[in-house]
Design a protein around this motif. Structure first.
Motif, PDB file in Angstrom:
ATOM      1  N   ALA A 102      -8.715  -7.689   4.013  1.00 13.23           N
ATOM      2  CA  ALA A 102      -8.876  -8.830   3.113  1.00 13.23           C
ATOM      3  C   ALA A 102      -8.455  -8.511   1.679  1.00 13.23           C
ATOM      4  O   ALA A 102      -8.004  -9.394   0.948  1.00 13.23           O
ATOM      5  CB  ALA A 102     -10.330  -9.304   3.127  1.00 13.23           C
ATOM      6  N   LYS A 103      -8.565  -7.268   1.261  1.00  9.01           N
ATOM      7  CA  LYS A 103      -8.252  -6.907  -0.121  1.00  9.01           C
ATOM      8  C   LYS A 103      -6.789  -6.544  -0.309  1.00  9.01           C
ATOM      9  O   LYS A 103      -6.127  -7.037  -1.225  1.00  9.01           O
ATOM     10  CB  LYS A 103      -9.135  -5.744  -0.572  1.00  9.01           C
ATOM     11  CG  LYS A 103      -8.934  -5.366  -2.029  1.00  9.01           C
ATOM     12  CD  LYS A 103      -9.909  -4.289  -2.461  1.00  9.01           C
ATOM     13  CE  LYS A 103      -9.712  -3.947  -3.942  1.00  9.01           C
ATOM     14  NZ  LYS A 103     -10.647  -2.877  -4.392  1.00  9.01           N
ATOM     15  N   THR A 104      -6.245  -5.683   0.563  1.00  7.27           N
ATOM     16  CA  THR A 104      -4.885  -5.163   0.358  1.00  7.27           C
ATOM     17  C   THR A 104      -3.814  -5.907   1.148  1.00  7.27           C
ATOM     18  O   THR A 104      -2.624  -5.780   0.841  1.00  7.27           O
ATOM     19  CB  THR A 104      -4.818  -3.685   0.760  1.00  7.27           C
ATOM     20  OG1 THR A 104      -4.993  -3.570   2.180  1.00  7.27           O
ATOM     21  CG2 THR A 104      -5.883  -2.874   0.035  1.00  7.27           C
ATOM     22  N   SER A 129      -8.747   5.153   4.210  1.00  7.11           N
ATOM     23  CA  SER A 129      -9.018   5.303   2.782  1.00  7.11           C
ATOM     24  C   SER A 129      -7.735   4.997   2.029  1.00  7.11           C
ATOM     25  O   SER A 129      -6.633   5.362   2.471  1.00  7.11           O
ATOM     26  CB  SER A 129      -9.475   6.729   2.465  1.00  7.11           C
ATOM     27  OG  SER A 129      -9.495   6.951   1.064  1.00  7.11           O
ATOM     28  N   PHE A 130      -7.870   4.323   0.876  1.00  4.07           N
ATOM     29  CA  PHE A 130      -6.704   4.007   0.069  1.00  4.07           C
ATOM     30  C   PHE A 130      -6.614   4.887  -1.179  1.00  4.07           C
ATOM     31  O   PHE A 130      -5.878   4.583  -2.114  1.00  4.07           O
ATOM     32  CB  PHE A 130      -6.715   2.520  -0.309  1.00  4.07           C
ATOM     33  CG  PHE A 130      -6.564   1.632   0.885  1.00  4.07           C
ATOM     34  CD1 PHE A 130      -5.347   1.529   1.536  1.00  4.07           C
ATOM     35  CD2 PHE A 130      -7.650   0.930   1.398  1.00  4.07           C
ATOM     36  CE1 PHE A 130      -5.205   0.729   2.664  1.00  4.07           C
ATOM     37  CE2 PHE A 130      -7.517   0.124   2.521  1.00  4.07           C
ATOM     38  CZ  PHE A 130      -6.289   0.024   3.157  1.00  4.07           C
ATOM     39  N   ALA A 131      -7.339   6.010  -1.147  1.00  4.95           N
ATOM     40  CA  ALA A 131      -7.209   7.015  -2.204  1.00  4.95           C
ATOM     41  C   ALA A 131      -5.990   7.887  -1.913  1.00  4.95           C
ATOM     42  O   ALA A 131      -5.554   8.013  -0.768  1.00  4.95           O
ATOM     43  CB  ALA A 131      -8.467   7.876  -2.271  1.00  4.95           C
ATOM     44  N   VAL A 190       0.850  -1.183   0.000  1.00  6.49           N
ATOM     45  CA  VAL A 190       0.000   0.000   0.000  1.00  6.49           C
ATOM     46  C   VAL A 190       0.891   1.241   0.000  1.00  6.49           C
ATOM     47  O   VAL A 190       1.640   1.479   0.952  1.00  6.49           O
ATOM     48  CB  VAL A 190      -0.931   0.017   1.224  1.00  6.49           C
ATOM     49  CG1 VAL A 190      -1.704   1.329   1.288  1.00  6.49           C
ATOM     50  CG2 VAL A 190      -1.888  -1.162   1.167  1.00  6.49           C
ATOM     51  N   GLN A 191       0.815   2.021  -1.057  1.00 11.45           N
ATOM     52  CA  GLN A 191       1.634   3.222  -1.191  1.00 11.45           C
ATOM     53  C   GLN A 191       0.884   4.494  -0.822  1.00 11.45           C
ATOM     54  O   GLN A 191       1.487   5.469  -0.379  1.00 11.45           O
ATOM     55  CB  GLN A 191       2.140   3.338  -2.631  1.00 11.45           C
ATOM     56  CG  GLN A 191       3.056   2.208  -3.062  1.00 11.45           C
ATOM     57  CD  GLN A 191       4.437   2.322  -2.455  1.00 11.45           C
ATOM     58  OE1 GLN A 191       4.995   3.401  -2.338  1.00 11.45           O
ATOM     59  NE2 GLN A 191       4.992   1.190  -2.058  1.00 11.45           N
ATOM     60  N   ARG A 192      -0.432   4.478  -1.006  1.00 12.83           N
ATOM     61  CA  ARG A 192      -1.236   5.677  -0.754  1.00 12.83           C
ATOM     62  C   ARG A 192      -2.369   5.334   0.197  1.00 12.83           C
ATOM     63  O   ARG A 192      -3.124   4.397  -0.031  1.00 12.83           O
ATOM     64  CB  ARG A 192      -1.789   6.241  -2.060  1.00 12.83           C
ATOM     65  CG  ARG A 192      -0.711   6.683  -3.029  1.00 12.83           C
ATOM     66  CD  ARG A 192      -1.285   7.082  -4.377  1.00 12.83           C
ATOM     67  NE  ARG A 192      -0.238   7.550  -5.257  1.00 12.83           N
ATOM     68  CZ  ARG A 192       0.521   6.760  -6.004  1.00 12.83           C
ATOM     69  NH1 ARG A 192       0.323   5.444  -5.977  1.00 12.83           N
ATOM     70  NH2 ARG A 192       1.467   7.261  -6.778  1.00 12.83           N
ATOM     71  N   MET A 193      -2.485   6.106   1.241  1.00 12.07           N
ATOM     72  CA  MET A 193      -3.562   5.879   2.194  1.00 12.07           C
ATOM     73  C   MET A 193      -3.668   7.066   3.142  1.00 12.07           C
ATOM     74  O   MET A 193      -2.752   7.884   3.244  1.00 12.07           O
ATOM     75  CB  MET A 193      -3.319   4.599   3.000  1.00 12.07           C
ATOM     76  CG  MET A 193      -2.016   4.524   3.768  1.00 12.07           C
ATOM     77  SD  MET A 193      -2.056   5.359   5.385  1.00 12.07           S
ATOM     78  CE  MET A 193      -3.269   4.336   6.202  1.00 12.07           C
ATOM     79  N   SER A 194      -4.794   7.127   3.847  1.00 19.38           N
ATOM     80  CA  SER A 194      -4.983   8.106   4.915  1.00 19.38           C
ATOM     81  C   SER A 194      -6.004   7.539   5.880  1.00 19.38           C
ATOM     82  O   SER A 194      -6.792   6.652   5.522  1.00 19.38           O
ATOM     83  CB  SER A 194      -5.462   9.454   4.361  1.00 19.38           C
ATOM     84  OG  SER A 194      -6.710   9.306   3.696  1.00 19.38           O
ATOM     85  N   GLY A 240       3.251   7.331  -1.291  1.00 17.80           N
ATOM     86  CA  GLY A 240       4.532   6.814  -1.742  1.00 17.80           C
ATOM     87  C   GLY A 240       5.607   6.969  -0.681  1.00 17.80           C
ATOM     88  O   GLY A 240       5.349   7.463   0.418  1.00 17.80           O
ATOM     89  N   PRO A 241       6.838   6.547  -1.013  1.00 18.50           N
ATOM     90  CA  PRO A 241       7.927   6.559  -0.034  1.00 18.50           C
ATOM     91  C   PRO A 241       8.445   7.947   0.293  1.00 18.50           C
ATOM     92  O   PRO A 241       9.192   8.120   1.256  1.00 18.50           O
ATOM     93  CB  PRO A 241       9.007   5.716  -0.716  1.00 18.50           C
ATOM     94  CG  PRO A 241       8.739   5.868  -2.175  1.00 18.50           C
ATOM     95  CD  PRO A 241       7.245   5.957  -2.294  1.00 18.50           C
TER      96      PRO A 241
END
Length: 400
Positions: free
Chosen positions: A238-240, A266-268, A73-77, A131-132
């Motif tokens: 379960a998804k990520t 959120s993974f947006a 997972v690179q993007r989340m909040s 991202g990193p």
């Protein structure tokens, strides 16, 4: 029992990123021993949903561990609630709460000091990542907020109550681990998974809804009798494959020693402005050149077996004990009484709080929390670990 099915854990599937066609480096540095551990350690019984829990595809513990290892997972909040109960005073209240600053020349915005408040009490965090190169964590307390922001080569800490700013430059741009807060469920889960070996039982115990998402429950239990840990439960998206919740329960029962979980996620991609920071007008800015020290403490390692690094160790797995020599030997002078000044001034203080013990090693004092115990001997040697008092005494005896 369901056999291990390799097509559930390898190759492309619904969790692969269709935009890239390949995975970036795995989020977790899970040792080979975790993925390839014997069936006696990893439970092969598939997860079964309890009444009211989400009905998800069956999965074995080994498949779920591999799913976590592959998570990228690179993007989340989101919002994370962290509760820590070691049986110690609330460190935040001892420090005067948010915005109290430090004594001396240090900045109240220095993350090495501010994020240690998470070591006790209940706290709310807002976290974001893109991202990193871009991460942010904000610690919310009362009417104040402390934020730690990593944006490209800059690392900023800001304490809104004192209007103080801490700034340094990232040593290794792109290294996600270097500037992360170290206090989210995935951080704790990473440390726990590193410790899975033949001393550990790993199983899947049903499913759950966490932060509005379907999740599997991975349970890690010590097989050794001397550990103070009853179990660790990790709620895995379960998804990520991202850990959404981490709970560590002591053998003594009661509330968890550590409970960290997302309440919203959120993974947006977060707005770019999330990671923008400029020192407010009138703020005191402390500049620090990057050095060898981490700028954010690692809270995960202190709860996992083997987490006491940098010291001699005794034993293995969950009953690993760290050994330190304080150099503070007891006062052997006869001052008209027979009271031992154990470990010098430090030992005398702990002697009034801890339990007096003796054995082949001599005499000492055991200072206890709900998870970690420490034995300080008359000669200034310290034995510490997430083990029982009896295990400490036995280790000290064997060490002589």
């Amino acid at each position: 029992m369901a056999p291990y099915e390799s097509d559930h854990a390898t190759g492309t599937g619904p969790d692969e990123d269709p935009r890239t066609g390949r995975r970036k480096a795995a989020r977790y540095v899970v040792p080979v021993a975790v993925v390839g551990v014997a069936a006696a350690t990893i439970g092969l019984v598939p997860a079964l949903a309890a009444s009211g829990d989400p009905d998800l595809p069956k999965i074995t513990a080994q498949q779920l561990v591999e799913k976590i290892a592959k998570s990228d997972v690179q993007r989340m909040s989101g919002t994370v609630k962290v509760s820590t109960d070691l049986g110690l005073p609330d460190l935040g209240s001892l420090q005067g709460g948010m915005g109290s600053g430090h004594d001396g020349d240090g900045s109240s915005a220095d993350p090495r000091t501010r994020l240690t408040e998470l070591a006790s009490g209940t706290h709310t965090l807002r976290v974001a990542a893109d991202g990193p190169e871009k991460q942010k964590v904000s610690l919310l307390e009362r009417d104040a907020e402390y934020s730690l922001i990593h944006n490209d080569k800059n690392v900023w800490g800001y304490d809104s109550a004192s209007n103080e700013v801490f700034h340094t430059t990232a040593q290794h741009s792109g290294d996600r681990r270097e500037h992360r807060p170290g206090a989210t469920p995935d951080d704790f889960a990473e440390e726990a998974l590193k410790s899975v070996d033949s001393t550990t039982s790993v199983t899947v115990d049903g499913t759950a809804r966490i932060a509005g998402r379907d999740a599997y429950q991975l349970v890690i239990k010590p097989k050794q009798s001397g550990s103070t840990v009853r179990d660790v439960t990790i709620g895995v998206d379960a998804k990520t494959g991202l850990p959404l919740k981490f709970t560590l329960t002591p053998k003594s029962g009661g509330a968890p020693v550590l409970d960290a979980g997302f309440t919203k996620v959120s993974f947006a991609a977060p707005p770019a402005s999330t990671f923008d920071f400029r020192p407010p007008k009138g703020a005191k800015v402390t500049e620090e050149k990057p050095g060898k020290d981490e700028h954010a403490p690692d809270f995960g390692g202190q709860f996992a077996p083997g987490g006491l690094s940098g010291a001699d160790t005794i034993g293995e797995g969950w009953t690993t004990i760290a050994k330190f020599d304080t150099g503070a030997k007891g006062d052997k002078e006869d001052k008209g009484d027979k009271t031992s000044q154990q470990g010098g001034a430090m030992g005398g203080f702990l002697g009034s709080l801890g339990d007096q013990v003796s054995g082949d090693f001599g005499k000492g004092t055991v200072f206890s929390t709900r998870l970690v115990n420490a034995l300080i001997t008359d000669d200034g040697t310290v034995y510490a670990g997430a083990v029982t008092k009896d295990a400490l005494v036995k280790a000290a005896d064997a060490d002589k």
